[in-house]
Design an enzyme around this catalytic site. Structure first.
Site, PDB file in Angstrom:
ATOM      1  N   ARG A 288       0.825  -1.323   0.025  1.00  0.00           N
ATOM      2  CA  ARG A 288       0.132   0.047  -0.147  1.00  0.00           C
ATOM      3  C   ARG A 288       0.855   1.230   0.182  1.00  0.00           C
ATOM      4  O   ARG A 288       0.198   2.476   0.017  1.00  0.00           O
ATOM      5  CB  ARG A 288      -1.004  -0.061   1.072  1.00  0.00           C
ATOM      6  CG  ARG A 288      -2.347  -0.557   1.174  1.00  0.00           C
ATOM      7  CD  ARG A 288      -3.114  -0.433   2.396  1.00  0.00           C
ATOM      8  NE  ARG A 288      -4.494  -0.195   2.232  1.00  0.00           N
ATOM      9  CZ  ARG A 288      -5.230  -1.223   2.686  1.00  0.00           C
ATOM     10  NH1 ARG A 288      -4.916  -2.489   2.496  1.00  0.00           N
ATOM     11  NH2 ARG A 288      -6.455  -1.044   2.526  1.00  0.00           N
TER      12      ARG A 288
ATOM     13  N   ARG B 156     -21.445  -2.057   3.254  1.00  0.00           N
ATOM     14  CA  ARG B 156     -20.800  -3.100   3.368  1.00  0.00           C
ATOM     15  C   ARG B 156     -20.981  -3.701   4.963  1.00  0.00           C
ATOM     16  O   ARG B 156     -20.882  -3.102   5.785  1.00  0.00           O
ATOM     17  CB  ARG B 156     -19.221  -3.026   3.040  1.00  0.00           C
ATOM     18  CG  ARG B 156     -18.367  -4.106   3.266  1.00  0.00           C
ATOM     19  CD  ARG B 156     -17.213  -3.971   2.657  1.00  0.00           C
ATOM     20  NE  ARG B 156     -16.454  -3.115   3.120  1.00  0.00           N
ATOM     21  CZ  ARG B 156     -15.007  -3.153   2.794  1.00  0.00           C
ATOM     22  NH1 ARG B 156     -14.596  -3.852   1.622  1.00  0.00           N
ATOM     23  NH2 ARG B 156     -14.085  -2.452   3.659  1.00  0.00           N
TER      24      ARG B 156
HETATM   25  P1  AMP Z   1      -8.255  -3.404   4.327  1.00  0.00           P
HETATM   26  O1  AMP Z   1      -9.265  -4.420   5.036  1.00  0.00           O
HETATM   27  O2  AMP Z   1      -7.473  -3.848   3.357  1.00  0.00           O
HETATM   28  O3  AMP Z   1      -9.160  -2.071   3.945  1.00  0.00           O
HETATM   29  O4  AMP Z   1      -7.428  -2.857   5.534  1.00  0.00           O
HETATM   30  C1  AMP Z   1      -7.945  -2.195   6.861  1.00  0.00           C
HETATM   31  C2  AMP Z   1      -6.715  -1.383   7.605  1.00  0.00           C
HETATM   32  O5  AMP Z   1      -5.775  -2.348   7.996  1.00  0.00           O
HETATM   33  C3  AMP Z   1      -6.363  -0.281   6.586  1.00  0.00           C
HETATM   34  O6  AMP Z   1      -7.152   0.878   6.421  1.00  0.00           O
HETATM   35  C4  AMP Z   1      -5.023   0.003   7.273  1.00  0.00           C
HETATM   36  O7  AMP Z   1      -5.205   0.634   8.497  1.00  0.00           O
HETATM   37  C5  AMP Z   1      -4.650  -1.547   7.748  1.00  0.00           C
HETATM   38  N1  AMP Z   1      -3.793  -2.248   6.708  1.00  0.00           N
HETATM   39  C6  AMP Z   1      -4.007  -3.198   5.896  1.00  0.00           C
HETATM   40  N2  AMP Z   1      -3.180  -3.338   4.907  1.00  0.00           N
HETATM   41  C7  AMP Z   1      -2.120  -2.731   5.040  1.00  0.00           C
HETATM   42  C8  AMP Z   1      -0.769  -2.154   4.406  1.00  0.00           C
HETATM   43  N3  AMP Z   1      -0.432  -3.105   3.359  1.00  0.00           N
HETATM   44  N4  AMP Z   1      -0.128  -1.045   5.110  1.00  0.00           N
HETATM   45  C9  AMP Z   1      -0.551  -0.435   6.080  1.00  0.00           C
HETATM   46  N5  AMP Z   1      -1.594  -0.556   6.535  1.00  0.00           N
HETATM   47  C10 AMP Z   1      -2.524  -1.796   6.324  1.00  0.00           C
END
Ligand code: AMP
Length: 212
Positions: A88, A123
């Site tokens: 990310r 969602r």
């Molecule tokens: P997601 O379900 O992929 O939207 O992830 C939920 C939350 O987890 C994000 O808003 C971040 O706070 C954290 N997160 C997930 N993947 C990453 C990543 N690759 N780098 C940093 N934070 C992450």
């Protein structure tokens, strides 16, 4: 196939990952799910990640890089994997390149911000297994219950409208530069994801045809 799914939060990466994963028999590695699991189990990593996640910020790179390094060494990743939610940031992408893993393609699912905000408010996710549903577009067979494990369906704290706006801002500043990064490596495939799930799936499978 070693694939990265790129796209704003709520662009439908998780849903598409599930389909590609079933078709190709490779695991999906969702860093969001790994972090939520750690949070639920109360591990030190989960506690460190909590405030970042709940406010819509990214968890520090070194934590994520450590998670992915360990996970990709597991046996089930030998024949390929789908990364959903990693990398990310540019430092995360550079760290992945540094692990000596050759990514075949980076699939970017493009959805306008207004559509994302509308989608995320509807969602719902399964408390137990993390499967994703939507009050309008992907309803469970039984109201409030997960189709695969019967867990309760809840709204994630970070799917609340203000947090969604913050997550989108973070996406545009920190994650979007990855498009150029992977475009320069000749790996970027772009599909439009603003229509119905089935239409996006068709585009995704067409884009991946040459890789499978
Ligand atoms: P997601 O379900 O992929 O939207 O992830 C939920 C939350 O987890 C994000 O808003 C971040 O706070 C954290 N997160 C997930 N993947 C990453 C990543 N690759 N780098 C940093 N934070 C992450």
């Amino acid at each position: 196939m070693k694939l990265i799914l790129l796209g704003a939060p709520g662009a439908g990466k998780g849903t598409q990952a599930e389909i590609i994963c079933q078709k190709n028999h490779i695991p999906t590695i969702s860093t969001g799910n790994i972090l939520r699991e750690a949070l639920k189990s109360g591990t030190e990593m989960g506690l460190k990640a909590k405030t970042f996640m709940e406010s819509g910020q990214l968890v520090p790179d070194e934590i994520l890089i450590g998670i992915i390094k360990d996970r990709l060494q597991e046996d089930d990743c030998k024949n390929g994997f789908i990364l959903d939610g990693f990398p990310r940031t540019i430092p995360q992408a550079e760290a992945l390149d540094g692990m000596g893993i050759k990514i075949d393609a980076v699939l970017d699912i493009e959805v306008p911000d207004e559509e994302i905000v509308a989608r995320m408010s509807g969602r719902r996710v399964c408390e137990s297994c993390g499967a994703s549903y939507h009050v309008l577009y992907k309803q469970p067979k039984e109201d409030g219950k997960c189709d695969s494990c019967a867990g309760a369906l809840v709204q994630r704290k970070d799917d609340h409208p203000d947090t969604v706006k913050e997550r989108l801002a973070v996406y545009h500043t920190q994650t979007e530069p990855l498009k150029e990064y992977y475009s320069k490596q000749g790996k970027l495939l772009v599909v439009h994801g603003q229509d119905a799930v089935e239409a996006t799936t068709k585009l995704v499978l067409e884009a991946l045809e040459d890789l499978t």
